[in-house]
Motif scaffolding. Structure first.
Motif, mmCIF file in Angstrom:
data_model
loop_
_atom_site.group_PDB
_atom_site.id
_atom_site.type_symbol
_atom_site.label_atom_id
_atom_site.label_comp_id
_atom_site.label_asym_id
_atom_site.label_seq_id
_atom_site.Cartn_x
_atom_site.Cartn_y
_atom_site.Cartn_z
ATOM 1 N N ALA A 56 -7.630 1.302 -6.560
ATOM 2 C CA ALA A 56 -8.448 1.987 -7.564
ATOM 3 C C ALA A 56 -8.817 0.985 -8.640
ATOM 4 N N GLY A 57 -10.109 0.691 -8.765
ATOM 5 C CA GLY A 57 -10.576 -0.178 -9.839
ATOM 6 C C GLY A 57 -9.925 -1.534 -9.883
ATOM 7 N N GLY A 58 -9.745 -2.171 -8.735
ATOM 8 C CA GLY A 58 -9.137 -3.490 -8.686
ATOM 9 C C GLY A 58 -7.629 -3.499 -8.652
ATOM 10 N N ARG A 59 -6.987 -2.352 -8.829
ATOM 11 C CA ARG A 59 -5.530 -2.249 -8.756
ATOM 12 C C ARG A 59 -5.106 -1.893 -7.328
ATOM 13 N N GLU A 60 -3.901 -2.297 -6.950
ATOM 14 C CA GLU A 60 -3.394 -2.017 -5.608
ATOM 15 C C GLU A 60 -1.922 -1.620 -5.670
ATOM 16 N N LEU A 61 -1.566 -0.652 -4.855
ATOM 17 C CA LEU A 61 -0.174 -0.289 -4.633
ATOM 18 C C LEU A 61 0.011 0.001 -3.143
ATOM 19 N N VAL A 62 1.216 -0.202 -2.661
ATOM 20 C CA VAL A 62 1.571 0.170 -1.291
ATOM 21 C C VAL A 62 2.413 1.434 -1.349
ATOM 22 N N LEU A 63 2.078 2.404 -0.510
ATOM 23 C CA LEU A 63 2.776 3.692 -0.470
ATOM 24 C C LEU A 63 3.483 3.826 0.871
ATOM 25 N N ARG A 64 4.729 4.292 0.833
ATOM 26 C CA ARG A 64 5.521 4.514 2.047
ATOM 27 C C ARG A 64 5.962 5.971 2.097
#
Length: 359
Positions: A56-64
């Motif tokens: 989102a808007g250049g941000r990143e997260l990994v979800l498990r």
């Protein structure tokens, strides 16, 4: 060669509205996120918990999160994995930084957690994937063993990981537990697997100490530095980590480790790039581990057979989910063949009494 996600598989989508609401209240720096801002893709190579990249808007997260249709258990307990990573990072820095966890299954249908994305190369051995030159593979194979030994040398008491597991009686519980899982997941007779289970029960050694063990330590769970493929940036997929006998962890890694002269049926499983030129053989891997860890590994036959048996049971569990209609992932349709190949190699290793020259 940077590891990138793909489109989300049908039936494994994430609802953007509750996900955005959770991130806005729980993930620092994501307070302004809205459902329409989310771009969700999926890392599609794993066979256990589902892993997504959320942008989102250049941000990143990994979800498990766990897959649908699985029973509760440590292999799919992502909240336990979140707690482990949070505690382990200060002592063993090659784990991603956790961000937030959600224990409310009403949000996405199951508990989940989010963590930072560690960008790098993951060598999966997929068709068409570039294979590093022999000298690089040699360096990576040696670093692989070094990292495993370093994990096993970790002072888990000082790291506050004493509640991670029960190391006493670990070997017996593993042999008995995986044998029960085999019986629960059977969809047909595989005599070689039945015989391997009986042999493991009869040959079971005493526990060989207690360490933090990963329980799925293999090439495609390592994130590598794109500028130096012999440098491990992070180790992924800690859902089965616990306290236990480190030689059982070594055995699991050996189960994935294919030698160039192994039977064609095993090489066809594409378990990774361990048979590529430059790699250590299984025997060399064991010798290096014994030298670095100063542990008495012996001939490693029991631990290798256990690794093959465990991997076969995992494949059978996933195949059973496919047969029962809990997943539509086409990769799972042929896993019964993998089970037979692994059982055949375990039986051959037992017959020959060694872990190498099995072709």
């Amino acid at each position: 060669m940077i590891d990138e996600p793909r489109a989300v598989r049908r039936g494994e989508e994430l609802d953007p509205a509750p996900l955005a609401a959770f991130l806005a209240r729980a993930a620092p720096g994501w307070e302004d996120v809205r459902p329409e801002m989310l771009d969700v893709a999926q890392f599609g190579s794993g066979f256990s918990n589902l892993t997504y990249l959320v942008r989102a808007g250049g941000r990143e997260l990994v979800l498990r999160r766990p897959p649908r249709g699985v029973k509760a258990g440590s292999a799919h307990d992502v909240l336990r994995e979140h707690r482990l990573l949070t505690a382990l990072r200060p002592a063993f820095g090659r784990v991603p930084r956790t961000v937030a966890a959600c224990d409310d299954p009403a949000v996405l249908g199951a508990p989940f957690y989010v963590m930072e994305r560690v960008t790098g190369v993951i060598l999966r051995g997929a068709p068409g994937e570039p294979v590093p030159e022999a000298a690089t593979m040699r360096g990576l194979a040696e670093r692989f063993v070094d990292e495993l030994a370093a994990l096993h040398a970790l002072d888990w008491r000082a790291a506050g990981l004493g509640e991670l597991g029960r190391p006493e009686g670990y070997v017996a519980r593993q042999v008995d537990g995986w044998s029960r899982r085999w019986l629960a997941a059977r969809t047909g007779d595989v005599p070689s697997i039945e015989r391997a289970a009986a042999w493991l029960a009869a040959q079971r050694p005493p526990d060989g100490g207690a360490s933090v063990i990963h329980n799925d330590f293999k090439y495609d769970n390592l994130v590598l530095d794109p500028a130096d493929l012999t440098r491990v940036v992070a180790v992924l997929d800690w859902e089965m980590a616990t306290l236990g006998d480190p030689l059982m962890d070594l055995g699991t890694s050996l189960g994935y480790w294919v030698d160039p002269d192994d039977p064609p049926a095993l090489r066809a499983l594409r378990l990774g790039l361990t048979a590529a030129p430059g790699n250590l053989t299984r025997a060399e891997l064991v010798a290096r581990y014994a030298s670095i860890s100063r542990r008495d590994v012996g001939d490693a036959l029991f631990h290798y057979v256990f690794g093959l048996f465990k991997l076969a049971v995992v494949a059978q569990q996933i195949f059973a989910r496919y047969v029962q209609g809990h997943t539509r992932d086409p990769r799972f349709a042929a896993l019964d063949g993998a089970v037979r190949a692994l059982g055949g190699l375990a039986e051959r290793a037992i017959t020959l009494g060694r872990i190498d020259r099995l072709g």
